[in-house]
Scaffold this active site. Structure first.
Site, PDB file in Angstrom:
ATOM      1  N   ASN A  51     -25.360  26.380 -30.413  1.00 52.17           N
ATOM      2  CA  ASN A  51     -26.502  27.087 -30.994  1.00 52.17           C
ATOM      3  C   ASN A  51     -26.181  28.567 -31.223  1.00 52.17           C
ATOM      4  OD1 ASN A  51     -28.124  24.742 -30.732  1.00 52.17           O
ATOM      5  ND2 ASN A  51     -28.432  25.238 -28.577  1.00 52.17           N
ATOM      6  N   HIS A 137     -40.135  20.929 -27.036  1.00 53.92           N
ATOM      7  CA  HIS A 137     -39.037  21.060 -26.087  1.00 53.92           C
ATOM      8  C   HIS A 137     -39.536  20.791 -24.657  1.00 53.92           C
ATOM      9  CE1 HIS A 137     -35.938  23.252 -23.727  1.00 53.92           C
ATOM     10  NE2 HIS A 137     -35.148  22.935 -24.738  1.00 53.92           N
ATOM     11  N   GLU A 183     -43.157  24.887 -32.105  1.00 55.90           N
ATOM     12  CA  GLU A 183     -41.842  25.517 -32.267  1.00 55.90           C
ATOM     13  C   GLU A 183     -41.666  25.880 -33.723  1.00 55.90           C
ATOM     14  OE1 GLU A 183     -38.694  23.069 -30.537  1.00 55.90           O
ATOM     15  OE2 GLU A 183     -40.078  22.492 -28.950  1.00 55.90           O
ATOM     16  N   SER A 187     -35.679  21.720 -32.368  1.00 52.99           N
ATOM     17  CA  SER A 187     -34.265  21.838 -32.028  1.00 52.99           C
ATOM     18  C   SER A 187     -33.447  20.585 -32.314  1.00 52.99           C
ATOM     19  CB  SER A 187     -34.130  22.205 -30.550  1.00 52.99           C
ATOM     20  OG  SER A 187     -34.826  21.281 -29.730  1.00 52.99           O
ATOM     21  N   ASP A 212     -42.705  29.045 -30.151  1.00 56.63           N
ATOM     22  CA  ASP A 212     -41.350  29.119 -29.592  1.00 56.63           C
ATOM     23  C   ASP A 212     -40.371  29.267 -30.753  1.00 56.63           C
ATOM     24  OD1 ASP A 212     -38.847  28.638 -28.523  1.00 56.63           O
ATOM     25  OD2 ASP A 212     -39.455  26.905 -27.321  1.00 56.63           O
ATOM     26  N   HIS A 215     -34.943  28.510 -32.092  1.00 58.07           N
ATOM     27  CA  HIS A 215     -33.912  28.225 -33.101  1.00 58.07           C
ATOM     28  C   HIS A 215     -34.147  28.952 -34.411  1.00 58.07           C
ATOM     29  CE1 HIS A 215     -31.815  25.172 -30.737  1.00 58.07           C
ATOM     30  NE2 HIS A 215     -33.021  24.963 -30.217  1.00 58.07           N
ATOM     31  N   LYS A 246     -29.144  31.660 -27.772  1.00 60.54           N
ATOM     32  CA  LYS A 246     -28.741  30.933 -28.987  1.00 60.54           C
ATOM     33  C   LYS A 246     -28.162  31.941 -29.975  1.00 60.54           C
ATOM     34  CE  LYS A 246     -31.342  27.072 -27.567  1.00 60.54           C
ATOM     35  NZ  LYS A 246     -32.647  26.713 -27.049  1.00 60.54           N
TER      36      LYS A 246
HETATM   37  C1  LIG Z   1     -33.085  26.094 -25.803  1.00 63.98           C
HETATM   38  C2  LIG Z   1     -34.553  26.034 -25.942  1.00 63.98           C
HETATM   39  C3  LIG Z   1     -35.384  26.553 -24.960  1.00 63.98           C
HETATM   40  C4  LIG Z   1     -34.864  27.010 -23.632  1.00 63.98           C
HETATM   41  O1  LIG Z   1     -34.209  28.216 -23.712  1.00 63.98           O
HETATM   42  P1  LIG Z   1     -33.103  28.568 -22.621  1.00 63.98           P
HETATM   43  O2  LIG Z   1     -32.949  30.035 -22.725  1.00 63.98           O
HETATM   44  O3  LIG Z   1     -31.878  27.806 -23.011  1.00 63.98           O
HETATM   45  O4  LIG Z   1     -33.646  28.135 -21.281  1.00 63.98           O
HETATM   46  C5  LIG Z   1     -36.730  26.590 -25.211  1.00 63.98           C
HETATM   47  N1  LIG Z   1     -37.252  26.096 -26.348  1.00 63.98           N
HETATM   48  C6  LIG Z   1     -36.478  25.555 -27.294  1.00 63.98           C
HETATM   49  C7  LIG Z   1     -37.107  25.027 -28.536  1.00 63.98           C
HETATM   50  C8  LIG Z   1     -35.111  25.495 -27.116  1.00 63.98           C
HETATM   51  O5  LIG Z   1     -34.343  24.916 -28.035  1.00 63.98           O
END
Ligand SMILES: *Cc1c(COP(=O)(O)O)cnc(C)c1O
Length: 406
Positions: A51, A137, A183, A187, A212, A215, A246
């Protein structure tokens, strides 16, 4: 049977069950860094698993920012942010996020998982309702459960189903708060949420939105600031989460919003209060990653990434894609692992994504493209996937023919 025997039997039976279902994992150890290639135990392979969309995890300026902090002599923060763990690097990171996102304030957490599980229970509890997209997620699901609020799941990106749940929630819990969780970019599917529609509904029913941007940050929007920025709707999203592990190339996460939101989280997010602060050098690396994301260099990297996405989509016969996540939906867990192993033998690392990352029976290869890929890498991957199966993709999920004999 002795207690020790019970314990060993318990563990081996559990593991046997995981193996039987094709779900056993033993993470490969990498040498070197994330990048176009990675060094796996089997050898050097092209990396379509990361990522690190812009290649910032090994960017000299990001590494240097961490080194400068380390040279001050501290490897760890020593305590929680609330005790004696807040350093200049944390505040700089938070100021950077707030300014880039155009929000009053931001607060950083040690991971996206910690941000979600700290934030949602700080805002909602019993008597409130959390509305979750079906493909949310795991950290959002866990956060909603932890809050003790009533949870209602709506089918993925389905606005009319969301509206019916909003109606239900406002009738059933007239005094409760309603939090919609979505989101920006999903993801494991690589599609975006219908943000405009969600915001219109949220306002109609006086709900709040937790978005969120894990990505999307670094990948889309003006200065790479994500979907809310891309839609010009940042000021209408109450809670904007971004992750820093990421595209930002470092580690950690932030929640951006109002000054009051920040103060409330500092005072009630348990994952912040009861956990040691991220090391200052990690916060410094993340801030450096964000600064690159927002810079002309970041714009160039996104341009390169978009070219790779367009080229790969063209080779797969798709159009209109702008997200670097391409799921190749295969369904069967064992078959997906066999395909991933086959690609690996060709020097291409495309991970097999299985339960619990996705629903049972919806296993997939997940291709992620990054700005450090070269055009020939994309061609090589497309050819390898075509060799895997001649069938062309449908919409945003690449579907290969389901052939159980494979
Ligand atoms: C990776 C991810 C997270 C978690 O983030 P980390 O910093 O890796 O704990 C949360 N939400 C989504 C959509 C993700 O892809």
């Amino acid at each position: 049977m002795s207690r020790e025997g019970d314990w060993t039997t318990f563990l081996s039976e559990r593991l046997d069950d995981i193996r039987r279902r094709g779900l056993f994992r033993d993470p490969p150890r990498l040498a070197g860094t994330q990048g176009r290639h990675v060094q796996r135990p089997e050898g050097r392979v092209l990396n379509f698993s990361s990522n690190d969309y812009l290649g910032l995890a090994s960017h000299p300026a990001v590494v240097e920012a961490a080194r400068v902090e380390l040279d001050r002599g501290a490897a760890g923060a020593g305590s929680s942010r609330l005790v004696s763990g807040t350093f200049e690097a944390h505040e700089r990171l938070e100021a950077t996020v707030a300014s880039l996102k155009g929000c009053e304030a931001a607060v950083s957490f040690s991971s996206g998982y910690a941000a979600a599980t700290g934030c949602i229970p700080a805002l909602c509890g019993p008597g409130d309702v959390v509305l979750l997209d079906k493909l949310s997620h795991a950290c959002l699901v866990d956060a909603a459960r932890l809050s003790g609020a009533t949870i209602r799941v709506f089918p993925h990106n389905d606005l009319s189903a969301l509206e019916s749940r909003l109606k239900w929630a406002s009738q059933r819990h007239p005094r409760g708060r309603i939090l919609i969780v979505a989101e920006s970019v999903y993801s494991m599917d690589g599609d975006c949420c219908p943000l405009k529609g969600i915001i219109a509904l949220k306002e109609c029913y006086s709900a709040w939105l937790f978005l969120d941007e894990a990505h999307a940050l670094g990948v889309i929007g003006p200065r790479g600031m994500g979907l809310a920025a891309a839609c010009g709707l940042g000021d209408r999203v109450e809670i904007q989460m971004g992750t820093l592990g990421k595209a930002a190339g470092a580690h950690g996460a932030t929640i951006a919003g109002s000054r009051h939101l920040r103060d409330l989280l500092v005072n009630s997010a348990r994952s912040l209060i009861f956990s040691t602060a991220p090391p200052p050098h990690v916060a410094a690396a993340a801030a450096a990653g964000l600064e690159i994301i927002a810079s002309p260099e970041g714009e160039q990297l996104r341009l390169k990434l978009r070219e790779r996405i367009a080229e790969f989509a063209r080779l797969l016969g798709e159009t209109g894609r702008h997200i670097p996540i391409f799921p190749v939906l295969l369904g069967c867990e064992k078959r997906t692992v066999a395909c991933s192993d086959g690609l690996l033998a060709d020097g291409l690392w495309v991970p097999a994504i299985r339960f619990p990352s996705v629903a049972r029976g919806s296993a997939r290869l997940r291709v992620t493209l990054t700005a450090v890929h070269e055009p020939e890498d994309i061609v090589r991957l497309a050819e390898a996937l075509r060799r895997l199966d001649g069938k062309l993709p449908e919409r945003n999920v690449v579907r290969l023919a389901d052939n159980p004999s494979r």
